[in-house]
Design an enzyme around this catalytic site. Structure first.
Site, PDB file in Angstrom:
ATOM      1  N   GLU A  62      25.485 -89.615  24.181  1.00 21.55           N
ATOM      2  CA  GLU A  62      25.970 -89.691  22.803  1.00 21.55           C
ATOM      3  C   GLU A  62      27.482 -89.864  22.743  1.00 21.55           C
ATOM      4  OE1 GLU A  62      25.411 -86.067  20.520  1.00 21.55           O
ATOM      5  OE2 GLU A  62      25.563 -87.194  18.649  1.00 21.55           O
ATOM      6  N   ASP A  99      24.973 -81.001  24.827  1.00 17.20           N
ATOM      7  CA  ASP A  99      25.282 -81.628  23.537  1.00 17.20           C
ATOM      8  C   ASP A  99      26.199 -80.643  22.825  1.00 17.20           C
ATOM      9  OD1 ASP A  99      25.361 -82.629  20.946  1.00 17.20           O
ATOM     10  OD2 ASP A  99      23.206 -83.028  20.822  1.00 17.20           O
ATOM     11  N   HIS A 156      13.704 -89.325  17.887  1.00 15.28           N
ATOM     12  CA  HIS A 156      14.776 -89.054  16.913  1.00 15.28           C
ATOM     13  C   HIS A 156      15.543 -90.320  16.556  1.00 15.28           C
ATOM     14  CE1 HIS A 156      17.938 -89.168  20.009  1.00 15.28           C
ATOM     15  NE2 HIS A 156      17.216 -88.343  20.754  1.00 15.28           N
ATOM     16  N   GLU A 170      23.410 -92.307  19.880  1.00 16.37           N
ATOM     17  CA  GLU A 170      22.818 -91.324  20.781  1.00 16.37           C
ATOM     18  C   GLU A 170      21.347 -91.551  21.120  1.00 16.37           C
ATOM     19  OE1 GLU A 170      22.290 -87.403  18.961  1.00 16.37           O
ATOM     20  OE2 GLU A 170      23.288 -88.120  17.166  1.00 16.37           O
ATOM     21  N   ASP A 221      27.606 -53.947   8.797  1.00 14.90           N
ATOM     22  CA  ASP A 221      29.050 -53.732   8.863  1.00 14.90           C
ATOM     23  C   ASP A 221      29.761 -54.815   9.679  1.00 14.90           C
ATOM     24  OD1 ASP A 221      31.022 -52.246   7.787  1.00 14.90           O
ATOM     25  OD2 ASP A 221      31.088 -50.772   9.400  1.00 14.90           O
ATOM     26  N   HIS A 275      26.600 -83.507  10.864  1.00 12.75           N
ATOM     27  CA  HIS A 275      25.783 -84.494  10.154  1.00 12.75           C
ATOM     28  C   HIS A 275      26.491 -84.674   8.825  1.00 12.75           C
ATOM     29  CE1 HIS A 275      22.125 -83.112  12.709  1.00 12.75           C
ATOM     30  NE2 HIS A 275      22.937 -83.919  13.370  1.00 12.75           N
ATOM     31  N   TYR A 313      12.822 -88.560  26.544  1.00  9.90           N
ATOM     32  CA  TYR A 313      12.376 -87.202  26.862  1.00  9.90           C
ATOM     33  C   TYR A 313      10.924 -87.239  27.302  1.00  9.90           C
ATOM     34  CZ  TYR A 313      16.309 -86.954  23.705  1.00  9.90           C
ATOM     35  OH  TYR A 313      17.517 -87.190  23.105  1.00  9.90           O
ATOM     36  N   ARG A 354      19.932 -87.811  27.059  1.00 11.57           N
ATOM     37  CA  ARG A 354      20.508 -88.397  25.850  1.00 11.57           C
ATOM     38  C   ARG A 354      21.981 -88.635  26.159  1.00 11.57           C
ATOM     39  NH1 ARG A 354      19.030 -84.865  22.736  1.00 11.57           N
ATOM     40  NH2 ARG A 354      20.765 -83.454  22.502  1.00 11.57           N
ATOM     41  N   HIS A 363      24.087 -90.647  13.307  1.00 12.32           N
ATOM     42  CA  HIS A 363      24.309 -90.053  11.981  1.00 12.32           C
ATOM     43  C   HIS A 363      25.796 -90.096  11.685  1.00 12.32           C
ATOM     44  CE1 HIS A 363      25.713 -86.495  14.222  1.00 12.32           C
ATOM     45  NE2 HIS A 363      24.643 -86.625  14.968  1.00 12.32           N
TER      46      HIS A 363
HETATM   47 MN   LIG Z   1      24.607 -85.995  17.223  1.00 21.91          MN
END
Ligand SMILES: [Mn+2]
Length: 446
Positions: free
Chosen positions: A414, A266, A356, A390, A46, A367, A394, A412, A360
């Site tokens: 970015e 992020d 990574h 970015e 619901d 993305h 790590y 990171r 992008h």
């Molecule tokens: Mn990104």
């Protein structure tokens, strides 16, 4: 509020006309395009989930409701046909406003509007004699099978001809390429999304103190997004303290931020369906420790150097390779790897700490759409493209090979860039990233 598409109907009309010229270039014979949103609102028992229009359908119509279908019939006088839900006082009492048929006719600048329940009958008729259907299969299996049935039926209705079904050409890459190149208006919306995203990051930096929970920082961040005029998030916020930052898609945001740890956020806010995508790292308790600062500055140096490269003609792959080279060099400096840069890259040793990509496309989807390669080659940047830069490092907390002082670190940084004729415009420069700036916000809360 309910007076048609955001920014005015002309934006969407222009996009539709542009798409038509692309479609007619691609299929000289008789063709039709169909773009559908989800036919039913997703319901979990619901609970009614918030509905966000399919990005490409929104891009072409500005119509925000589910169960909307746009049909484009390039060679007809009624080129743009919209199928929408009818008005329904009872459903509107429960679920809210609908434009209905009249509203869609009045505000969305199409040639004809029908109730969505007439979709099958109307469009089957239109599909008679059509050679090419521009449509993206596999978005919704029920709708796919409906479309396939309609094609079959349209063929049978046309009588014996010996011809097969119309060919289906995926419409997504075609619209994807359009969405990749941002117009001036789109850049302004994206810039606003990036400004709001940066403001949220600053609010989070100021709020951060030892012992608050990650989700409490998230609340501050996202509250600021909304205060500044963003209706919703571009994606789930990652608020990761300590070693959680080494988990790339950490979204549980449930831990306590410990004094002396770093916090990686992020997160990006959406503005008129365009989203920012920023990552920043802030020390919990005010200042970076010596190893933290060294580690952070290693990533920052590479990130800034990558941004410097951005200009037309450069390939995304060049930027990625540059990041890999820079980061591998930093890994040596930090004592994470041993050897020489060339060999370590060749053997992909860097991947252990940098697993990574470097960026992008960015736009209506975080993305975003658009091809990354053309004829197997990484494509060259052109003005109007927007993407993220970015790089990160790590170090798993249990990595016995890494110097102790860096174990559990995840950094990171970015930013979002817009390619201009001569270089690039950093849309997210309002989010501080220099050590002194970040520490100032984190220390003083101001
Ligand atoms: Mn990104």
């Amino acid at each position: 509020m309910f007076n048609g598409p955001f920014g005015g109907v002309e934006i969407y009309k222009k996009r539709r006309e542009k798409l038509v010229s692309k479609l007619t270039r691609q299929a000289s014979d008789s063709s039709i395009a169909i773009l559908a949103s989800k036919l039913e609102q997703e319901r979990n028992h619901d609970v009614h989930h918030y509905y966000r229009q399919d990005s490409s359908l929104y891009y072409l119509t500005g119509h925000p409701e589910p169960e909307t279908v746009l049909v484009i019939n390039p060679k007809s006088k009624t080129k743009f046909i919209l199928f929408v839900r009818e008005k329904d006082p009872l459903r509107e009492l429960w679920d809210g406003f609908r434009y209905g048929i009249d509203g869609a006719e009045k505000y969305f600048g199409v040639d004809k509007v029908y109730p969505v329940k007439e979709f099958k009958a109307v469009v089957t008729e239109l599909l008679k004699g059509v050679d090419t259907l521009f449509y993206h299969l596999n978005e919704d299996v029920h709708f796919d099978s409906k479309i396939l049935n309609m094609l079959e039926e349209a063929k049978n209705l046309s009588g014996r001809s010996g011809r097969g079904l119309a060919q289906i050409v995926d419409i997504n890459p075609i619209i994807g390429e359009m969405r990749l190149f941002k117009t001036k208006e789109e850049i302004e919306f994206l810039r606003k999304a990036c400004d709001i995203s940066a403001a949220g990051h600053v609010a989070a930096m100021k709020f951060l103190k030892p012992n608050v929970y990650e989700y409490q920082v998230q609340a501050e961040l996202e509250a600021e997004f909304k205060r500044q005029g963003s209706e919703r998030l571009g994606y789930n916020s990652i608020v990761a303290s300590g070693a959680n930052a080494t988990v790339l898609h950490y979204i549980t945001n449930r831990d306590q931020c410990k004094d002396g740890d770093m916090l990686l956020i992020d997160a990006g806010a959406e503005y008129n369906f365009l989203t920012g995508d920023i990552t920043r790292v802030t020390p919990v308790g005010g200042g970076f420790s010596k190893p933290q600062r060294r580690f952070y500055e290693a990533v920052l140096k590479v990130q800034k150097s990558c941004i410097k490269m951005v200009k037309p003609g450069v390939r995304l792959l060049d930027i990625h390779n540059h990041a890999i080279e820079g980061l591998t060099h930093e890994m040596l400096e930090l004592g994470l790897l041993k050897g020489n840069v060339k060999q370590l890259i060749l053997k992909r040793e860097f991947f252990k700490y940098y697993p990574h990509g470097t960026g992008h496309w960015l736009g209506m989807d975080v993305h975003d759409t658009g091809l990354y390669t053309i004829d197997g080659e990484s494509r060259k940047l052109e003005p109007g493209m927007c993407f993220t830069v970015e790089p990160g490092l790590y170090v798993p907390i249990k990595d016995k090979n890494a110097p102790k002082e860096y174990r559990g670190f995840g950094v990171r940084i970015e930013d979002n860039v817009h390619v201009t004729p001569k270089g690039c415009d950093v849309l997210t420069s309002n989010a501080p990233k220099e050590v002194e700036e970040v520490e100032l916000y984190a220390n003083t809360g101001q």
